[in-house]
Design a protein around this motif. Structure first.
Motif, PDB file in Angstrom:
ATOM      1  N   ILE A  17      50.169  27.577  42.341  1.00  0.00           N
ATOM      2  CA  ILE A  17      49.862  28.171  41.032  1.00  0.00           C
ATOM      3  C   ILE A  17      48.715  27.419  40.364  1.00  0.00           C
ATOM      4  CG2 ILE A  17      50.751  28.558  38.695  1.00  0.00           C
ATOM      5  CD1 ILE A  17      53.485  29.059  39.927  1.00  0.00           C
ATOM      6  N   LYS A  18      48.756  26.079  40.426  1.00  0.00           N
ATOM      7  CA  LYS A  18      47.690  25.287  39.811  1.00  0.00           C
ATOM      8  C   LYS A  18      46.354  25.506  40.495  1.00  0.00           C
ATOM      9  CE  LYS A  18      47.661  21.303  38.161  1.00  0.00           C
ATOM     10  NZ  LYS A  18      47.677  19.826  38.064  1.00  0.00           N
ATOM     11  N   ALA A  19      46.366  25.650  41.838  1.00  0.00           N
ATOM     12  CA  ALA A  19      45.121  25.890  42.571  1.00  0.00           C
ATOM     13  C   ALA A  19      44.527  27.236  42.166  1.00  0.00           C
ATOM     14  CB  ALA A  19      45.385  25.848  44.073  1.00  0.00           C
ATOM     15  N   PHE A  20      45.383  28.256  42.040  1.00  0.00           N
ATOM     16  CA  PHE A  20      44.919  29.575  41.604  1.00  0.00           C
ATOM     17  C   PHE A  20      44.330  29.496  40.199  1.00  0.00           C
ATOM     18  CE2 PHE A  20      45.467  33.650  39.526  1.00  0.00           C
ATOM     19  CZ  PHE A  20      45.038  34.556  40.486  1.00  0.00           C
ATOM     20  N   ALA A  21      45.050  28.839  39.295  1.00  0.00           N
ATOM     21  CA  ALA A  21      44.594  28.728  37.912  1.00  0.00           C
ATOM     22  C   ALA A  21      43.319  27.896  37.812  1.00  0.00           C
ATOM     23  CB  ALA A  21      45.692  28.111  37.054  1.00  0.00           C
TER      24      ALA A  21
END
Length: 355
Positions: free
Chosen positions: A82-86
């Motif tokens: 999720i953090k990589a996507f964000a």
């Protein structure tokens, strides 16, 4: 951290007060012909306020729910994805959305050739903002950790057993299990506190960069009277706000603010663009996007915001996670994070067609 929140709130309030005033000015270029319909445009603006507010709130609070939903916990692999996507969303926001707008503003033919045509002010402002972010990041973290180390280990030395101090002065080596355990525990506690303070600095600086360009986006949308211009922006900015909120929410989660701090940061993020739209509606009769003052102010603020977002996404979000031992030793997680990063950057880049 209460002082940091107060300084943050004060800066944000000053920004909201000053920005609408400095974007007023007399037009030096002929305005572009566009279909104007104040009544229809107002309906779209009100819809934008509602949808962006809800999307922003859901986006920023979703990672925070990791405290109650174990699947979203920072210790889980899904949190890295999720953090990589964000982070990809925030990186694309800086490069694809904010920086080009800054270049367009500061190279506009409505500005005087001298000095605006003599020097690349957009790149310079972005560079200065990125360097300033690095300095703030480094100095704030260094000061906080230094203060904690002195207060903690200084107290530990003063409370050390007398026989340990005597043994040290006499030149004898004594092994004290309880003392060794205490120092090891203190070191681990210091390391954890240092990491926590760094996450808090990252959260505050990242939110500052996001808020700056969110205010400008909101005012520009609110001041427009063209339904054709506003309509595609409503959907695009709704997704934009949701994804950007996820990135910020991930940082806030790792910073482990108290409930009050989380509420303040989430509230400011959720309200910034809607408040900007409301301000734009209020000043639409006097706002002129082609005036030199508006172009310069928006250009400088956009360039600075782009520098902050690009630095934060590359250094504090992506580099920190991709160099994490957990990801380095897990090839599947590493592959998934790379795919998530490309998806986030790609989706936000695609939205540039409409926003």
């Amino acid at each position: 951290m209460i002082t940091s929140h107060r300084l943050f709130i004060t800066f944000f309030c000053i920004l909201l007060i000053l920005l609408p005033n400095v974007v007023r000015g007399e037009c030096t270029c002929d305005p572009e012909d566009e279909d104007r319909d104040k009544t229809q445009a107002l309906k779209y603006k009100l819809a934008a306020i509602a949808s962006i507010l809800v999307a922003g709130a859901i986006g920023v609070l979703l990672p925070v729910l990791g405290k109650t939903i174990r699947a979203l916990s920072p210790e889980r692999n899904i949190f890295f994805l999720i953090k990589a996507f964000a982070a990809g969303v925030i990186l694309s926001t800086g490069f694809i959305h904010v920086l080009p707008d800054a270049f367009e503003n500061l190279t506009s033919p409505c500005l005087d050739e001298h000095p605006w045509g003599d020097f690349p002010f957009t790149g310079f402002a972005a560079m200065v903002a990125a360097i300033g972010t690095l300095m703030i990041d480094a100095f704030a973290t260094s000061y906080a950790t230094s203060y904690y180390r002195k207060s903690h280990f200084g107290e530990a030395e003063n409370n050390a057993p007398d026989e340990e101090k005597v043994g040290e002065h006499a030149g004898h080596v004594h092994v004290h299990t309880h003392a060794t355990d205490g120092h090891a525990h203190g070191f681990l506690e210091y390391s954890g506190e240092s990491e926590l303070l760094r996450h808090r600095v990252i959260s505050l600086v990242l939110e500052l960069g996001i808020l700056v360009h969110s205010v400008i986006i909101g005012i520009s949308l609110g001041a427009s009277e063209s339904p054709k211009t506003i309509k595609p922006l409503v959907a695009a900015l709704t997704f934009h706000q949701f994804f950007e909120g996820m990135g910020l929410g991930g940082c806030i989660t790792q910073a482990r603010f108290k409930s009050r701090g989380v509420a303040i940061l989430a509230l400011f993020f959720s309200l910034t663009t809607p408040v900007g739209i409301a301000i734009g509606i209020g000043i639409s009769s006097v706002y002129d996007e082609n005036s030199p003052t508006a172009l310069i102010v928006e250009g400088i603020f956009n360039a600075a915001a782009a520098g902050i977002l690009i630095y934060m996404s590359l250094v504090d979000l992506l580099a920190a996670d991709f160099m994490n031992p957990k990801m380095q030793t897990n090839k599947r997680l590493q592959f998934g994070a790379n795919v998530s990063l490309l998806l986030g950057a790609g989706c936000m880049s695609l939205l540039a067609k409409w926003a």
